[in-house]
Design an enzyme around this catalytic site. Structure first.
Site, PDB file in Angstrom:
ATOM      1  N   GLY A  74       6.805   1.654   2.000  1.00  0.00           N
ATOM      2  CA  GLY A  74       7.019   0.594   0.626  1.00  0.00           C
ATOM      3  C   GLY A  74       7.713   2.199  -0.142  1.00  0.00           C
ATOM      4  O   GLY A  74       7.425   3.544  -0.096  1.00  0.00           O
ATOM      5  N   TYR A 122       4.715  -2.739  17.524  1.00  0.00           N
ATOM      6  CA  TYR A 122       5.088  -4.093  16.791  1.00  0.00           C
ATOM      7  C   TYR A 122       5.062  -5.142  17.322  1.00  0.00           C
ATOM      8  O   TYR A 122       4.814  -6.827  17.012  1.00  0.00           O
ATOM      9  CB  TYR A 122       6.549  -3.196  16.621  1.00  0.00           C
ATOM     10  CG  TYR A 122       7.684  -3.746  15.204  1.00  0.00           C
ATOM     11  CD1 TYR A 122       7.016  -4.443  13.884  1.00  0.00           C
ATOM     12  CD2 TYR A 122       8.348  -4.473  15.394  1.00  0.00           C
ATOM     13  CE1 TYR A 122       7.337  -4.742  12.562  1.00  0.00           C
ATOM     14  CE2 TYR A 122       9.068  -5.483  14.382  1.00  0.00           C
ATOM     15  CZ  TYR A 122       9.051  -5.596  13.403  1.00  0.00           C
ATOM     16  OH  TYR A 122       9.301  -6.313  12.059  1.00  0.00           O
ATOM     17  N   LYS A 174      -5.425 -20.611   3.175  1.00  0.00           N
ATOM     18  CA  LYS A 174      -6.263 -21.654   2.724  1.00  0.00           C
ATOM     19  C   LYS A 174      -7.364 -21.762   2.187  1.00  0.00           C
ATOM     20  O   LYS A 174      -7.233 -23.147   1.408  1.00  0.00           O
ATOM     21  CB  LYS A 174      -7.090 -21.760   4.314  1.00  0.00           C
ATOM     22  CG  LYS A 174      -7.799 -22.219   4.572  1.00  0.00           C
ATOM     23  CD  LYS A 174      -8.429 -22.292   5.635  1.00  0.00           C
ATOM     24  CE  LYS A 174      -9.623 -22.737   5.935  1.00  0.00           C
ATOM     25  NZ  LYS A 174     -11.267 -22.332   6.382  1.00  0.00           N
ATOM     26  N   TYR A 211      -3.193 -21.990  11.897  1.00  0.00           N
ATOM     27  CA  TYR A 211      -3.656 -22.253  10.681  1.00  0.00           C
ATOM     28  C   TYR A 211      -3.295 -23.564  10.746  1.00  0.00           C
ATOM     29  O   TYR A 211      -4.203 -23.924   9.729  1.00  0.00           O
ATOM     30  CB  TYR A 211      -3.639 -21.058   9.873  1.00  0.00           C
ATOM     31  CG  TYR A 211      -4.871 -20.182   9.869  1.00  0.00           C
ATOM     32  CD1 TYR A 211      -5.295 -19.457  10.363  1.00  0.00           C
ATOM     33  CD2 TYR A 211      -5.543 -20.239   8.559  1.00  0.00           C
ATOM     34  CE1 TYR A 211      -6.860 -18.474  10.898  1.00  0.00           C
ATOM     35  CE2 TYR A 211      -6.605 -19.708   8.441  1.00  0.00           C
ATOM     36  CZ  TYR A 211      -7.129 -18.716   9.383  1.00  0.00           C
ATOM     37  OH  TYR A 211      -8.258 -18.129   9.472  1.00  0.00           O
ATOM     38  N   ASN A 270       1.006  -1.047  -0.536  1.00  0.00           N
ATOM     39  CA  ASN A 270       0.386   0.448  -0.172  1.00  0.00           C
ATOM     40  C   ASN A 270       0.709   1.245  -0.029  1.00  0.00           C
ATOM     41  O   ASN A 270       0.382   2.225   0.216  1.00  0.00           O
ATOM     42  CB  ASN A 270      -0.840   0.139   1.259  1.00  0.00           C
ATOM     43  CG  ASN A 270      -0.541   0.008   2.409  1.00  0.00           C
ATOM     44  OD1 ASN A 270       0.987  -0.017   2.135  1.00  0.00           O
ATOM     45  ND2 ASN A 270      -0.872   0.324   3.211  1.00  0.00           N
ATOM     46  N   VAL A 277      -3.064  -5.019   3.052  1.00  0.00           N
ATOM     47  CA  VAL A 277      -3.131  -6.516   3.211  1.00  0.00           C
ATOM     48  C   VAL A 277      -4.087  -6.459   4.134  1.00  0.00           C
ATOM     49  O   VAL A 277      -4.939  -7.328   4.695  1.00  0.00           O
ATOM     50  CB  VAL A 277      -2.145  -7.176   3.653  1.00  0.00           C
ATOM     51  CG1 VAL A 277      -1.457  -7.450   2.246  1.00  0.00           C
ATOM     52  CG2 VAL A 277      -1.077  -6.839   4.708  1.00  0.00           C
TER      53      VAL A 277
END
Ligand code: UDP
Length: 329
Positions: A38, A147, A107, A161, A34, A59
């Site tokens: 970056g 963080y 998944k 997961y 986004n 994200v």
């Protein structure tokens, strides 16, 4: 048919190097970012590459990808103390909600996922060097908590997961890394010192400089990440260079490297600044057959050349990224 990999944080320091590596290995790469911390400059050389596509997306919001995805690398996150102090909630969201979204995508697509964790999960460590078995010493409500705890949550969610949904997961705990494409003004020690030397300013050592770090050159790190992703090991693995140095000695090294005539000045130590940090890398050595190959002097020389090649504008742009637009959202 080429394998397809999604790399989040692709316009960042590590994400851009990972994009290069996976393209070199013959993958199709979807880079997602986004652009908060970056910079498209990091991937401008990939523009028009037939195997690279870029998606501008946060994200932390729901992610849609058409077609197959074989691998996911979750490397989106602010990563310097200055950044995550300025955008603390976004830092928490990308590590938690962002990770959840990407695990869900893994998944759904039956993809293998590696998440970028950090030596910060060890906090201000009471065990030295830090082994993967050490649970850490983190202050959840301190300035670094946003963080550190996001990354700790990320690891817990990734394990869940793996255990409950059978997703193929990998967790890399990344220690201090450096190299070309770091942001000159991201507040981290190496760009800070080199930037100061290039501008003819004194080097700012925080505290008395006795705190230590262990710096890994980016190409070594990328190799470790690649090997871990391709391995069948799902528990966290430290990737870093165990060559430890005090910040004061590091400042002296930068003075020698750059030939600056400036001196070292001392400033207050930030709250909860870890006193020591060195990765214990037996797991990486034995499980992955990996160890760092590039010495600090070699890596620093390459990185110094990169910073020297930046424009005057980059060098004197001293304010950190302007997050005001993003923060409103
Ligand atoms: N540091 C410093 N001067 C600077 C920037 C950082 O002495 O201008 C110190 C900082 O206090 C820490 C170490 O360098 O002890 C590494 O800081 P960095 O922000 O690069 O990363 P950290 O490992 O703390 O996340």
């Amino acid at each position: 048919m080429k394998k397809r990999v999604l790399i989040t944080g692709a316009a960042g320091f590590l994400g851009s190097h990972l994009s290069d590596r996976f393209l070199k290995e013959g993958f199709k790469v979807i880079g997602m970012d986004n652009l908060i911390t970056g910079n498209l400059k990091n991937i401008e050389h990939l523009e028009g590459h037939e195997d690279f596509e870029f998606i501008n997306h946060d994200v932390s919001e729901h992610i849609e990808i058409e077609g197959k995805v074989d691998y996911i690398l979750h490397f989106a996150s602010p990563a310097s103390p200055i950044d995550y102090l300025k955008i603390p909630i976004q830092t928490l969201k990308v590590g938690s909600l962002g990770t959840h979204n990407l695990l869900g995508l893994a998944k759904a697509k039956n993809a293998r996922i590696i998440v970028a964790s950090t030596s910060e999960v060890y906090g201000d460590p009471t065990v030295h060097p830090q082994t993967e078995e050490y649970w850490g010493n983190v202050n959840p409500v301190g300035p670094r908590g946003v963080y550190d705890e996001a990354k700790r949550f990320q690891e817990a969610m990734t394990m869940a997961y793996h255990t409950f949904h059978g997703v193929e997961t990998r967790i890399v705990r990344i220690f201090n890394t450096y190299g070309p494409r770091m942001r000159l003004n991201d507040g981290r020690v190496l760009p800070a010192f080199i930037g100061q030397a290039l501008r003819g300013e004194d080097l700012t050592v925080f505290g008395d400089g006795s705190q230590t770090r262990s710096f890994c050159y980016v190409d070594d790190l990328v190799e470790g990440i690649y090997k871990l992703l391709m391995s069948d090991y799902h528990l966290p693995v430290n990737i870093g260079n165990p060559d430890e140095i005090s910040i004061l000695d590091f400042a002296e090294e930068i003075i020698k490297l750059t030939g600056t005539t400036q001196k070292i000045i001392f400033k207050d130590l930030p709250v909860n600044d870890p006193k020591q940090r060195q990765p214990e890398i037996t797991k990486a050595r034995t499980i992955l057959g990996w160890e760092p190959k590039i010495s600090r002097s070699e890596g620093l020389a390459i990185t110094y050349d990169y910073f020297k090649s930046l424009s005057e504008e980059d060098l004197y742009k001293k304010e950190h990224n302007d997050f005001s637009d993003y923060i409103k959202r």
